[in-house]
Design an enzyme around this catalytic site. Structure first.
Site, PDB file in Angstrom:
ATOM      1  N   PRO A  15      52.300  28.635  43.989  1.00  0.00           N
ATOM      2  CA  PRO A  15      51.123  28.526  44.867  1.00  0.00           C
ATOM      3  C   PRO A  15      49.822  28.851  44.128  1.00  0.00           C
ATOM      4  O   PRO A  15      49.761  29.791  43.332  1.00  0.00           O
ATOM      5  CB  PRO A  15      51.404  29.551  45.970  1.00  0.00           C
ATOM      6  CG  PRO A  15      52.906  29.659  46.005  1.00  0.00           C
ATOM      7  CD  PRO A  15      53.324  29.530  44.564  1.00  0.00           C
ATOM      8  N   LEU A  19      48.334  36.859  46.096  1.00  0.00           N
ATOM      9  CA  LEU A  19      47.705  38.158  46.327  1.00  0.00           C
ATOM     10  C   LEU A  19      47.815  39.000  45.061  1.00  0.00           C
ATOM     11  O   LEU A  19      48.921  39.248  44.577  1.00  0.00           O
ATOM     12  CB  LEU A  19      48.386  38.895  47.486  1.00  0.00           C
ATOM     13  CG  LEU A  19      47.740  40.246  47.835  1.00  0.00           C
ATOM     14  CD1 LEU A  19      46.398  40.037  48.540  1.00  0.00           C
ATOM     15  CD2 LEU A  19      48.661  41.100  48.700  1.00  0.00           C
ATOM     16  N   TRP A  22      46.551  44.622  41.519  1.00  0.00           N
ATOM     17  CA  TRP A  22      45.956  45.604  40.609  1.00  0.00           C
ATOM     18  C   TRP A  22      44.905  46.397  41.367  1.00  0.00           C
ATOM     19  O   TRP A  22      44.074  45.807  42.056  1.00  0.00           O
ATOM     20  CB  TRP A  22      45.310  44.887  39.418  1.00  0.00           C
ATOM     21  CG  TRP A  22      44.667  45.815  38.433  1.00  0.00           C
ATOM     22  CD1 TRP A  22      45.138  47.014  37.993  1.00  0.00           C
ATOM     23  CD2 TRP A  22      43.418  45.613  37.753  1.00  0.00           C
ATOM     24  NE1 TRP A  22      44.267  47.568  37.083  1.00  0.00           N
ATOM     25  CE2 TRP A  22      43.200  46.727  36.914  1.00  0.00           C
ATOM     26  CE3 TRP A  22      42.465  44.583  37.767  1.00  0.00           C
ATOM     27  CZ2 TRP A  22      42.068  46.856  36.099  1.00  0.00           C
ATOM     28  CZ3 TRP A  22      41.351  44.703  36.956  1.00  0.00           C
ATOM     29  CH2 TRP A  22      41.154  45.828  36.128  1.00  0.00           C
ATOM     30  N   TYR A  50      50.829  48.889  37.307  1.00  0.00           N
ATOM     31  CA  TYR A  50      49.948  49.155  38.453  1.00  0.00           C
ATOM     32  C   TYR A  50      50.440  50.338  39.288  1.00  0.00           C
ATOM     33  O   TYR A  50      49.715  50.837  40.146  1.00  0.00           O
ATOM     34  CB  TYR A  50      49.801  47.921  39.360  1.00  0.00           C
ATOM     35  CG  TYR A  50      49.273  46.678  38.680  1.00  0.00           C
ATOM     36  CD1 TYR A  50      48.627  46.734  37.443  1.00  0.00           C
ATOM     37  CD2 TYR A  50      49.410  45.426  39.282  1.00  0.00           C
ATOM     38  CE1 TYR A  50      48.157  45.586  36.821  1.00  0.00           C
ATOM     39  CE2 TYR A  50      48.938  44.275  38.663  1.00  0.00           C
ATOM     40  CZ  TYR A  50      48.316  44.362  37.438  1.00  0.00           C
ATOM     41  OH  TYR A  50      47.852  43.219  36.835  1.00  0.00           O
ATOM     42  N   SER A 162      50.140  36.998  29.223  1.00  0.00           N
ATOM     43  CA  SER A 162      48.881  37.434  29.818  1.00  0.00           C
ATOM     44  C   SER A 162      48.002  37.994  28.706  1.00  0.00           C
ATOM     45  O   SER A 162      48.499  38.715  27.832  1.00  0.00           O
ATOM     46  CB  SER A 162      49.157  38.508  30.877  1.00  0.00           C
ATOM     47  OG  SER A 162      47.960  38.942  31.481  1.00  0.00           O
ATOM     48  N   ASN A 163      46.730  37.651  28.723  1.00  0.00           N
ATOM     49  CA  ASN A 163      45.766  38.163  27.736  1.00  0.00           C
ATOM     50  C   ASN A 163      46.106  37.757  26.304  1.00  0.00           C
ATOM     51  O   ASN A 163      45.809  38.491  25.362  1.00  0.00           O
ATOM     52  CB  ASN A 163      45.654  39.694  27.834  1.00  0.00           C
ATOM     53  CG  ASN A 163      45.187  40.151  29.195  1.00  0.00           C
ATOM     54  OD1 ASN A 163      44.130  39.754  29.664  1.00  0.00           O
ATOM     55  ND2 ASN A 163      45.987  40.964  29.863  1.00  0.00           N
ATOM     56  N   LYS A 263      42.523  40.100  44.598  1.00  0.00           N
ATOM     57  CA  LYS A 263      43.070  41.334  45.172  1.00  0.00           C
ATOM     58  C   LYS A 263      42.245  41.707  46.400  1.00  0.00           C
ATOM     59  O   LYS A 263      41.014  41.672  46.360  1.00  0.00           O
ATOM     60  CB  LYS A 263      42.996  42.451  44.132  1.00  0.00           C
ATOM     61  CG  LYS A 263      43.323  43.833  44.672  1.00  0.00           C
ATOM     62  CD  LYS A 263      42.067  44.678  44.837  1.00  0.00           C
ATOM     63  CE  LYS A 263      42.385  45.971  45.572  1.00  0.00           C
ATOM     64  NZ  LYS A 263      41.180  46.807  45.770  1.00  0.00           N
ATOM     65  N   ARG A 269      39.606  39.589  54.763  1.00  0.00           N
ATOM     66  CA  ARG A 269      39.344  38.961  53.460  1.00  0.00           C
ATOM     67  C   ARG A 269      40.608  38.336  52.882  1.00  0.00           C
ATOM     68  O   ARG A 269      40.547  37.297  52.226  1.00  0.00           O
ATOM     69  CB  ARG A 269      38.731  39.973  52.486  1.00  0.00           C
ATOM     70  CG  ARG A 269      37.251  40.208  52.769  1.00  0.00           C
ATOM     71  CD  ARG A 269      36.513  40.674  51.535  1.00  0.00           C
ATOM     72  NE  ARG A 269      36.838  42.057  51.219  1.00  0.00           N
ATOM     73  CZ  ARG A 269      36.171  43.106  51.685  1.00  0.00           C
ATOM     74  NH1 ARG A 269      35.141  42.927  52.495  1.00  0.00           N
ATOM     75  NH2 ARG A 269      36.524  44.328  51.338  1.00  0.00           N
TER      76      ARG A 269
END
Length: 325
Positions: A15, A19, A22, A50, A162-163, A263, A269
């Site tokens: 998707p 959500l 972090w 996290y 990641s990163n 997040k 929201r």
């Protein structure tokens, strides 16, 4: 109406809106997950570092699975291997801890959180007396080979990074028998990442944007930094389309086929952030947002060394952000 997911090279549908968790405090994240699932989210982004996967697991146990609100096969769950667990012997135990905490039998996607390794152990931020991080020499290519075993065992459906920068991605591809499916990096109109996204798409990786709204709630926020949600171009488009500034930023990404993981713990929201598939931008409007790029990076982890705030890992040879992209 835009398709609300992208197809990974593994055949999985991921998707476009998930959500992010972090900085979601324990005590808040469980309710946020439940709000998100009832708002139609089918993608949750987690990470062991996290410190909230146990509570996320409680929410998933109550809401996901046979006879529950969401069938497991409809949910896409990502987690990340932390820097202290890069040694090949530590990879599977780290994943099994995440699976136990999330109360899941498998992950849809498991990412290597950063390219460099910290000293092995259970302290997530091992430090020297002066405040600098203690590193480990394990190379990410060794870690990658250990991650591939998790796919063979059916514990993980897809792997990603990641990163990592473009050079590091190609380095992983040079040894990979299981190719990375996703790169997760900071991305928003001030850091559009156009070259990196093109690099990934050319190699069959999809891209997930973290901090797509500009991450103004970070601990090390600088008082003079630009505030993306107050950018005049964004505010003008929000008014024109009758949308929130956040919806403008997220719509820009999904229209570029970039996955976003905003997040929030606020129910209204959370709902608003997924309502971005019922309007589109004209090519001119996309160009206005594209023109905001200034290669401004919000997320550079900082530490205090001898009383001064300095980038945590900038001196490490595998630090990803010294390359152009």
């Amino acid at each position: 109406m835009t398709a609300s997911s992208v197809l990974l090279h593994t055949g999985q549908k991921m998707p476009l809106i998930g959500l992010g968790t972090w900085k979601s405090e324990p005590g808040q994240v469980k309710a946020a997950i439940k709000h998100a699932l009832s708002a139609g989210y089918r993608h949750i982004d987690c990470a062991s570092v996290y410190g909230n996967e146990t509570e996320i697991g409680e929410a998933l146990k109550e809401s996901v699975g046979s006879g529950k609100a969401v069938p497991r096969e409809e949910l896409f769950v990502t987690s990340k291997l932390w820097n202290t667990k890069h040694h090949p012997e530590d990879v599977e135990p780290a994943l099994r801890k995440t699976l136990a905490d999330l109360q899941l039998e498998y992950l849809d996607l498991y990412l290597m959180h950063w390219p460099y390794a910290f000293e092995r152990g259970d302290n997530p931020f091992p430090k020297n007396a002066d405040g600098t991080v203690r590193y480990d020499s394990t190379h990410y290519k060794e870690t990658w080979k250990a991650l591939e075993v998790l796919v063979a065992k059916g514990l993980v459906k897809a792997l990603g990074l990641s990163n990592f920068n473009s050079r590091q991605i190609d380095d992983v591809l040079s040894v990979a028998s299981v190719r990375p499916a996703v790169l997760q990096v900071e991305c928003h109109p001030y850091l559009a990442q156009n070259e990196l996204i093109a690099h990934c798409h050319a190699r069959g990786l999809e891209v997930t944007a973290y901090s797509p709204l500009g991450s103004s709630d970070r601990a090390w926020r600088h008082p003079d930094e630009p505030v993306l949600l107050e950018e005049p171009v964004v505010l003008a488009l929000a008014e024109k389309h009758g949308r929130s500034p956040a919806q403008i930023l997220l719509r820009w990404q999904v229209q570029r086929k970039v996955i976003c993981i905003p997040k929030s713990i606020n129910p209204s929201r959370i709902l608003q952030n997924i309502q971005v598939f019922d309007f589109t931008f004209s090519p001119e409007e996309m160009k206005q947002l594209d023109a905001l790029n200034k290669n401004w990076r919000y997320i550079v982890p900082m530490i205090t060394v001898d009383g001064k705030r300095v980038p945590r890992d900038a001196g490490h040879p595998l630090y990803p952000f010294n390359d152009p992209y």
